[in-house]
Design a protein around this motif. Sequence first.
Motif, PDB file in Angstrom:
ATOM      1  N   GLU A 163     -56.205  21.972  38.661  1.00 31.36           N
ATOM      2  CA  GLU A 163     -57.528  22.098  39.280  1.00 31.36           C
ATOM      3  C   GLU A 163     -57.501  23.183  40.377  1.00 31.36           C
ATOM      4  O   GLU A 163     -58.329  24.072  40.408  1.00 31.36           O
ATOM      5  N   ALA A 164     -56.499  23.098  41.262  1.00 33.44           N
ATOM      6  CA  ALA A 164     -56.433  23.995  42.419  1.00 33.44           C
ATOM      7  C   ALA A 164     -56.247  25.459  42.005  1.00 33.44           C
ATOM      8  O   ALA A 164     -56.780  26.361  42.655  1.00 33.44           O
TER       9      ALA A 164
ATOM     10  N   LEU B 151     -50.294  13.022  37.754  1.00 28.14           N
ATOM     11  CA  LEU B 151     -51.178  13.170  38.923  1.00 28.14           C
ATOM     12  C   LEU B 151     -51.048  14.553  39.552  1.00 28.14           C
ATOM     13  O   LEU B 151     -52.051  15.232  39.777  1.00 28.14           O
ATOM     14  N   VAL B 152     -49.808  14.984  39.822  1.00 24.19           N
ATOM     15  CA  VAL B 152     -49.641  16.265  40.528  1.00 24.19           C
ATOM     16  C   VAL B 152     -49.969  17.455  39.634  1.00 24.19           C
ATOM     17  O   VAL B 152     -50.547  18.446  40.100  1.00 24.19           O
TER      18      VAL B 152
ATOM     19  N   MET C 230     -51.999  18.329  49.898  1.00 22.67           N
ATOM     20  CA  MET C 230     -53.176  17.886  49.130  1.00 22.67           C
ATOM     21  C   MET C 230     -53.140  16.375  48.934  1.00 22.67           C
ATOM     22  O   MET C 230     -54.172  15.699  49.033  1.00 22.67           O
ATOM     23  N   LEU C 231     -51.941  15.852  48.678  1.00 20.10           N
ATOM     24  CA  LEU C 231     -51.826  14.396  48.488  1.00 20.10           C
ATOM     25  C   LEU C 231     -52.112  13.655  49.789  1.00 20.10           C
ATOM     26  O   LEU C 231     -52.814  12.644  49.796  1.00 20.10           O
ATOM     27  N   ARG C 232     -51.584  14.173  50.925  1.00 21.64           N
ATOM     28  CA  ARG C 232     -51.837  13.511  52.218  1.00 21.64           C
ATOM     29  C   ARG C 232     -53.327  13.515  52.551  1.00 21.64           C
ATOM     30  O   ARG C 232     -53.854  12.528  53.058  1.00 21.64           O
TER      31      ARG C 232
ATOM     32  N   LEU D 158     -50.662  26.629  47.880  1.00 20.90           N
ATOM     33  CA  LEU D 158     -50.934  25.331  47.281  1.00 20.90           C
ATOM     34  C   LEU D 158     -49.753  24.397  47.543  1.00 20.90           C
ATOM     35  O   LEU D 158     -48.676  24.560  46.978  1.00 20.90           O
ATOM     36  N   ALA D 159     -49.954  23.455  48.460  1.00 20.55           N
ATOM     37  CA  ALA D 159     -48.889  22.515  48.820  1.00 20.55           C
ATOM     38  C   ALA D 159     -49.298  21.127  48.318  1.00 20.55           C
ATOM     39  O   ALA D 159     -50.257  20.541  48.841  1.00 20.55           O
ATOM     40  N   THR D 160     -48.595  20.652  47.298  1.00 14.53           N
ATOM     41  CA  THR D 160     -48.994  19.349  46.733  1.00 14.53           C
ATOM     42  C   THR D 160     -48.889  18.232  47.773  1.00 14.53           C
ATOM     43  O   THR D 160     -49.721  17.332  47.782  1.00 14.53           O
ATOM     44  N   GLY D 161     -47.888  18.305  48.660  1.00 17.79           N
ATOM     45  CA  GLY D 161     -47.752  17.265  49.685  1.00 17.79           C
ATOM     46  C   GLY D 161     -48.985  17.226  50.594  1.00 17.79           C
ATOM     47  O   GLY D 161     -49.525  16.161  50.881  1.00 17.79           O
TER      48      GLY D 161
END
Length: 214
Positions: free
Chosen positions: A70-71, A63-64, A34-36, A29-32
């Motif tokens: 969720e993830a 937000l994160v 997912m955000l991109r 799970l990479a927030t970067g």
Amino acid sequence: KRLVLIGPPGSGKGTQSPIIKDEYCLCHLATGDMLRAAVSAKTPLGIKAKEAMDKGELVSDDLVVGIIDEAMKKPSCEKGFILDGFPRTVVQAQKLDEMLQKQGTKIDKVLNFAIDDSILEERITGRWIHPSSGRTYHTKFAPPKVQGVDDVTGEPLIQRKDDTPEVLKSRLEAFHKQTEPVIDYYAKKGVVAELHAEKPQKDVTAEVQKVLTS
Ligand code: AP5
Ligand code: ZN
């Protein structure tokens, strides 16, 4: 295993993640990432996140934390996960602890990708990525077989919008101010393992494997 990867931009988190993921069957799970994806799909989340990301600043904790909450519900994350780029503030770390407490679990290990700032500009400006798979290349350290093309799919590689020397400065500032305290937070719990992230990729992989089998 439940792992957290912490390190400055370009320290190798995204490079080592797939290797650990495959070996231990964990979800990555990479927030970067997912955000991109949210930014390029222009979702409401992406629209909110874009401005901060373009400037190299952190996106809001709410937000994160929402994305991670969720993830982590995905069935593939039940066996364990690698958090790459999260938590990045002490508030995020506390929220994560609360989430895990509810499941009766906790973080097993935090891998600290320790590296000197001076090495990072070359890593960041030479990086090329294959957006849909997340595969990462480097013009000097990990070149693709054909320049500008993904080895597996033959699709074009792109550079990240925030991979410029100027934006890197703000990203590093955010790391030192907001994320380094997270390392102390976990050090107090005795779960931090420090890696020599300036070494060549293979050596870092060997260090990771040593930590995870000890
Ligand atoms: P994010 O995508 O997480 O970026 P980052 O933390 O800046 O990390 P990078 O992806 O740049 O570095 P990496 O360690 O993965 O390096 P890599 O392995 O690719 O976040 C982007 C933005 O999203 C943030 O600025 C923020 O706005 C927002 N965001 C994300 N999470 C957030 C959160 N939790 N809270 C708030 N906001 C958040 O390697 C880099 C290059 O070096 C590659 O080319 C690679 O091939 C090469 N390389 C790797 N290892 C080696 C080695 N050992 N030797 C030589 N070259 C190497
Ligand atoms: Zn990354």
